[in-house]
Scaffold this motif. Structure first.
Motif, mmCIF file in Angstrom:
data_model
loop_
_atom_site.group_PDB
_atom_site.id
_atom_site.type_symbol
_atom_site.label_atom_id
_atom_site.label_comp_id
_atom_site.label_asym_id
_atom_site.label_seq_id
_atom_site.Cartn_x
_atom_site.Cartn_y
_atom_site.Cartn_z
ATOM 1 N N LEU A 130 49.964 -25.698 -7.236
ATOM 2 C CA LEU A 130 50.454 -26.687 -8.181
ATOM 3 C C LEU A 130 51.881 -26.327 -8.570
ATOM 4 O O LEU A 130 52.120 -25.271 -9.162
ATOM 5 C CB LEU A 130 49.566 -26.722 -9.425
ATOM 6 C CG LEU A 130 50.007 -27.668 -10.542
ATOM 7 C CD1 LEU A 130 49.929 -29.131 -10.086
ATOM 8 C CD2 LEU A 130 49.162 -27.452 -11.788
ATOM 9 N N LEU A 131 52.824 -27.197 -8.222
ATOM 10 C CA LEU A 131 54.229 -26.958 -8.516
ATOM 11 C C LEU A 131 54.667 -27.790 -9.713
ATOM 12 O O LEU A 131 54.112 -28.852 -9.991
ATOM 13 C CB LEU A 131 55.091 -27.316 -7.304
ATOM 14 C CG LEU A 131 54.715 -26.644 -5.979
ATOM 15 C CD1 LEU A 131 55.719 -27.041 -4.891
ATOM 16 C CD2 LEU A 131 54.645 -25.136 -6.127
ATOM 17 N N GLU A 132 55.709 -27.307 -10.398
ATOM 18 C CA GLU A 132 56.268 -27.987 -11.554
ATOM 19 C C GLU A 132 57.740 -28.270 -11.270
ATOM 20 O O GLU A 132 58.519 -27.351 -11.025
ATOM 21 C CB GLU A 132 56.089 -27.118 -12.796
ATOM 22 C CG GLU A 132 54.616 -26.831 -13.089
ATOM 23 C CD GLU A 132 54.411 -25.632 -13.994
ATOM 24 O OE1 GLU A 132 54.829 -25.703 -15.163
ATOM 25 O OE2 GLU A 132 53.845 -24.620 -13.528
ATOM 26 N N ILE A 133 58.111 -29.542 -11.298
ATOM 27 C CA ILE A 133 59.437 -29.984 -10.890
ATOM 28 C C ILE A 133 60.189 -30.493 -12.115
ATOM 29 O O ILE A 133 59.775 -31.449 -12.762
ATOM 30 C CB ILE A 133 59.329 -31.099 -9.825
ATOM 31 C CG1 ILE A 133 58.495 -30.622 -8.631
ATOM 32 C CG2 ILE A 133 60.721 -31.538 -9.380
ATOM 33 C CD1 ILE A 133 58.193 -31.707 -7.609
ATOM 34 N N SER A 134 61.305 -29.846 -12.427
ATOM 35 C CA SER A 134 62.116 -30.183 -13.599
ATOM 36 C C SER A 134 63.516 -30.592 -13.169
ATOM 37 O O SER A 134 63.855 -30.569 -11.975
ATOM 38 C CB SER A 134 62.199 -28.972 -14.545
ATOM 39 O OG SER A 134 60.918 -28.508 -14.903
ATOM 40 N N GLY A 135 64.337 -30.946 -14.123
ATOM 41 C CA GLY A 135 65.703 -31.338 -13.835
ATOM 42 C C GLY A 135 66.515 -30.192 -13.250
ATOM 43 O O GLY A 135 66.159 -29.021 -13.402
#
Length: 302
Positions: free
Chosen positions: A217-222
Motif C-alpha cells: 500500500l503506497l501513499e502518494i502526496s504532492g
C-alpha cells in the motif's frame, strides 16, 4: 500506518544505541520531539502506555514541544487527542496537513494544507497503473475518503463514494470537492518494497511516494511533501533548528524526517531503511521505546 514488513529482533538489552556512545553528549539541547504514531509511539494494540503518557508530559513540562507526525488522516487522531499538551498540533497525512487537535473528536481544525494538485494526482494514477497493472486506488481528502470498487477494506471506515479513480478525479468528481491530501495505491501481489521502487521510478518528481503499511500500500502526496518538509516549516515558524529536533520512526515514510532531525531513533521493530537512516536505535514500540529515550534525554539535560 502499521509496523514494518521486515522486523529485526528487539535488542536483548534495553541499552540504547545513541549519539552518547559515539563521542559524548550532543552540543545542542532538544527543543522539539517529533514522533510517528503507529509502530512507534503506539503499541500494536493502538494504545498509549501510561509510561509513554508520563514521558510526553514530562517533556512538555521541561519546555520541549511534542509533535505527532503521522501518515494518519486527521479523523484518526482521536487515539492521541487526550495526550496533547501545549500547542496541540499534529502533522498528518505524511506532511499534507497540520492539524489542531484541541477541538477533540470530530472537531479538528486544519492549520496548514499542502495538497496534491489534481493534474499531479491524475498523472500519478495513470503512471503507477501503467507500471504496475492491477493497482487499485483510494482518494484521501481533508474530510472525505473515496475508493475504487476493487480497493480492499484496509481502513477503519466506509468510503463516501465507490468509483474508478479517473472518475473520482475528473472535473466535478467526488474526489475534487475538497483538497486532496494523498492518493492510496494498493497492489494485491507485489512485494511492498518492490512496488514502492516501481512507483517512484514511474512517477518521478510529479509526486512524493512512500509507504507505512506492511502490505503493498503506497501513499502518494504532492511534490516535496513529506513528514520532514512540513516539520521543517513548523520548526522554522518557531525558530527551532533541525539540530534541536529529536525524531522517532519505524517505516519508510519516516526516513526523511529521521535524516533531517539532529538526533533520531529507529524503533527496535523498524524497517531496515529506517535503521540505516536514524542516528540511534531504541527498543520496540511494545516496549515503550519512545518513552525510554525521552526519560534518558531528560536526565541528560536536567
Amino acid at each position: 500506518m502499521t509496523s514494518a514488513t521486515r522486523q529485526p529482533e528487539t535488542p536483548a538489552s534495553t541499552k540504547l544505541s545513541t549519539s552518547l556512545e559515539q563521542g559524548g553528549m550532543p552540543v545542542v539541547p532538544p527543543r522539539l520531539i517529533a514522533t510517528d504514531l503507529d509502530g512507534t509511539l503506539l503499541r500494536d494494540d493502538k494504545s498509549v502506555s501510561a509510561r509513554t503518557v508520563a514521558a510526553l508530559a514530562a517533556a512538555e513540562e521541561a519546555g520541549i514541544e511534542v509533535f505527532f507526525v503521522t501518515g494518519r488522516p486527521a479523523r484518526w487522531m482521536d487515539v492521541v487527542s487526550d495526550h496533547v499538551h501545549g500547542h496541540g498540533l499534529a502533522i498528518c497525512g505524511n506532511g499534507a496537513a497540520v492539524v489542531d487537535l484541541h477541538g477533540g473528536a470530530g472537531a479538528h481544525r486544519f492549520v496548514k494544507v499542502r495538497d496534491l494538485a489534481l493534474d499531479n494526482a491524475l498523472d500519478a494514477v495513470r503512471m503507477v497503473r501503467e507500471a504496475a497493472p492491477g493497482t487499485v486506488y483510494a482518494v484521501e481528502q481533508t474530510y472525505g475518503f473515496y475508493q475504487e470498487p476493487d480497493y480492499p477494506k484496509l481502513h477503519m471506515e466506509i468510503p463516501d463514494t465507490l468509483a474508478p479513480a479517473e472518475e473520482l478525479l475528473a472535473p466535478g468528481g467526488a474526489g475534487t470537492e475538497q483538497p486532496i491530501l494523498k492518493i492510496l495505491a494498493y497492489h494485491p501481489t507485489l512485494d511492498p518494497d518492490a512496488f514502492l521502487t516501481v512507483a517512484r521510478l514511474a512517477v518521478g518528481r510529479r509526486a512524493t511516494i512512500t509507504r507505512s503499511s506492511p502490505s503493498a500500500l503506497l501513499e502518494i502526496s504532492g511534490p516535496d511533501v513529506s513528514k520532514a518538509s512540513t516539520l521543517a516549516l513548523c520548526c522554522a515558524e518557531r525558530g527551532i533548528s533541525h539540530e534541536e529536533v529529536v525524531a522517532f520512526g519505524d517505516m519508510p515514510n519516516d526516513v526523511e524526517m529521521l535524516t533531517w532531525a539532529g538526533r533520531s531513533y529507529a524503533m527496535g521493530n523498524a524497517h531496515p531503511d529506517v535503521i540505516a537512516a536514524a542516528s540511534g536505535q531504541t527498543v520496540a514500540n511494545n516496549e515503550d521505546g519512545v518513552a525510554v529515550v525521552i526519560e534518558q534525554m531528560l536526565l541528560e539535560w536536567r
